[in-house]
Design a protein around this motif. Structure first.
Motif, PDB file in Angstrom:
ATOM      1  N   SER A 114     -12.960  -2.808   1.581  1.00 28.82           N
ATOM      2  CA  SER A 114     -12.451  -3.287   1.772  1.00 28.82           C
ATOM      3  C   SER A 114     -12.999  -2.270   3.269  1.00 28.82           C
ATOM      4  N   ALA A 161      -6.253 -10.688   9.916  1.00 31.51           N
ATOM      5  CA  ALA A 161      -6.820  -9.842   8.309  1.00 31.51           C
ATOM      6  C   ALA A 161      -4.612  -9.331   9.116  1.00 31.51           C
ATOM      7  N   SER A 162      -4.750  -8.312   7.617  1.00 36.61           N
ATOM      8  CA  SER A 162      -3.296  -7.157   8.025  1.00 36.61           C
ATOM      9  C   SER A 162      -3.914  -5.671   6.764  1.00 36.61           C
ATOM     10  N   GLN A 163      -2.800  -5.107   7.945  1.00 34.18           N
ATOM     11  CA  GLN A 163      -2.614  -3.785   6.495  1.00 34.18           C
ATOM     12  C   GLN A 163      -1.488  -2.862   6.840  1.00 34.18           C
ATOM     13  N   TRP A 187       0.764  -0.460   7.527  1.00 34.63           N
ATOM     14  CA  TRP A 187       0.933   1.340   7.571  1.00 34.63           C
ATOM     15  C   TRP A 187       1.760   1.714   7.921  1.00 34.63           C
ATOM     16  N   GLN A 243       1.733   4.068  -0.996  1.00 40.06           N
ATOM     17  CA  GLN A 243       3.183   2.502  -0.759  1.00 40.06           C
ATOM     18  C   GLN A 243       4.402   3.933  -1.225  1.00 40.06           C
ATOM     19  N   LEU A 259      -5.634  -0.910   1.201  1.00 41.15           N
ATOM     20  CA  LEU A 259      -5.763  -2.498   0.739  1.00 41.15           C
ATOM     21  C   LEU A 259      -6.721  -2.569  -0.760  1.00 41.15           C
ATOM     22  N   ASP A 260      -7.673  -1.569  -1.364  1.00 40.51           N
ATOM     23  CA  ASP A 260      -8.500  -1.468  -2.136  1.00 40.51           C
ATOM     24  C   ASP A 260      -7.722  -0.774  -3.277  1.00 40.51           C
ATOM     25  N   ILE A 316      -7.238  -0.156  10.892  1.00 39.01           N
ATOM     26  CA  ILE A 316      -7.912  -2.535  11.588  1.00 39.01           C
ATOM     27  C   ILE A 316      -7.635  -2.071  12.606  1.00 39.01           C
ATOM     28  N   THR A 353      -4.505   4.655  -1.955  1.00 37.85           N
ATOM     29  CA  THR A 353      -3.275   2.991  -1.565  1.00 37.85           C
ATOM     30  C   THR A 353      -2.140   3.459  -2.229  1.00 37.85           C
ATOM     31  N   ALA A 359      -4.711  -1.477  -5.225  1.00 38.78           N
ATOM     32  CA  ALA A 359      -3.755  -1.660  -5.420  1.00 38.78           C
ATOM     33  C   ALA A 359      -3.139  -1.648  -7.120  1.00 38.78           C
TER      34      ALA A 359
END
Length: 299
Positions: A6, A221-223, A225, A115, A11-12, A283, A111, A14
């Motif tokens: 990504s 796209a989204s991220q 944050w 979270q 993103l990657d 992003i 990632t 997860a």
């Protein structure tokens, strides 16, 4: 063929969030001893090893802390948890902030850190019921706060925000906040307000921050944050070639940049461009790159 990585962070890699496990106390107890545990302090920093790499303890190392841990998900058959760090017991252990970890840690660990930071921030700041003031009791492996006083359920919150590459067809509109490093500019951004569509948010925020009028926009796209709990929704917007006027409450400056100036900044030629862009983890940087690679037009 492996998927391409990504273009920005968080993103990657997860985890499988395994929602079905959150109410299975017996299964969670069985998974705990061999689980990987990410420990975060009150400022949202994670414990690191001596080289700044990820330190993930085993659940067995924290046998008495399982009830305080938040299930992040599964990596195959192994569970991952987040745990608030007991400050008094570990004042001198090395820590790392999330931005630094995103640049140096493996993608799965970075990632998971993002979270963990978001959900532990929510828990630390939502200890009491907003309706009656009663203390919350956390259930479902940390993802539900229940008020025993009035019965209200509280869930982690995510604040949607738009972030926008705005162009008049030839130039890119960027703004800067007063507390940023010298010459640092970024794409414009702002939070979605109640009763507002994303497209309305794009037009409103761009006009409020720069006095530039948006003609139309489209989502890219989204991220996630987690600084502390946003979801950045990336857009490209076409705008009138208005003269920017920065809103002093939002931005110190807003201005148009030519494609040559943006290209020099992307190549690191800051002396030539006089422009510094956001780091690659964001992003914002990707939106600028998309605009530039498309020839300074529709992104």
């Amino acid at each position: 063929m492996a998927d391409a990585p990504s273009p920005f962070a968080f993103l990657d890699g997860a985890l499988d969030r395994a929602e079905y496990l959150r109410s299975d106390a017996a299964r969670l107890a069985a998974l705990w001893p061999a689980a990987r545990v990410l420990l975060l302090d009150g400022e949202g920093r994670a414990l690191a090893d001596a080289e700044g790499g990820p330190r993930l303890d085993a659940g067995a190392d924290h046998a008495d802390a399982r009830d305080a841990a938040v299930l992040l998900g599964l990596d195959g058959e192994q569970a991952w948890f987040a745990l608030p760090l007991a400050e008094a017991a570990s004042p001198d252990l090395p820590r790392i902030d999330l931005r630094s970890a995103a640049a140096s840690w493996p993608v799965r660990e970075a990632t998971a850190f993002a979270q963990a930071r978001a959900v532990l921030h929510w828990r630390a700041r939502h200890r009491y019921c907003g309706a009656c003031g009663g203390a919350l009791r956390f259930e479902r492996a940390g993802w539900l706060g229940r008020c025993d006083g009035c019965g209200l359920e509280h869930y982690p919150r995510t604040d949607p925000a738009v972030i926008v590459a705005v162009s008049d067809g030839e130039r890119l509109l960027l703004g800067r906040q007063a507390n940023w490093p010298a010459r640092r500019y970024s794409t414009l951004a702002g939070f979605v307000e109640p009763g507002e569509t994303l497209e309305q948010t794009v037009a409103r925020e761009v006009f409020e921050e720069s006095a530039v009028r948006v003609r139309g926009c489209r989502y890219l796209a989204s991220q996630p944050w987690p600084f502390p709990s946003s979801l950045m929704l990336g857009f490209y917007a076409e705008a009138e070639p208005d003269e920017p006027r920065a809103n002093d409450e939002e931005l110190e400056d807003a201005r148009w940049f030519t494609r040559d100036e943006v290209g020099a900044a992307l190549r690191g030629e800051t002396r030539e461009s006089g422009l510094l862009l956001s780091p690659r983890l964001s992003i914002s940087r990707w939106l600028v790159e998309c605009w530039y690679e498309a020839g300074g037009s529709a992104g």
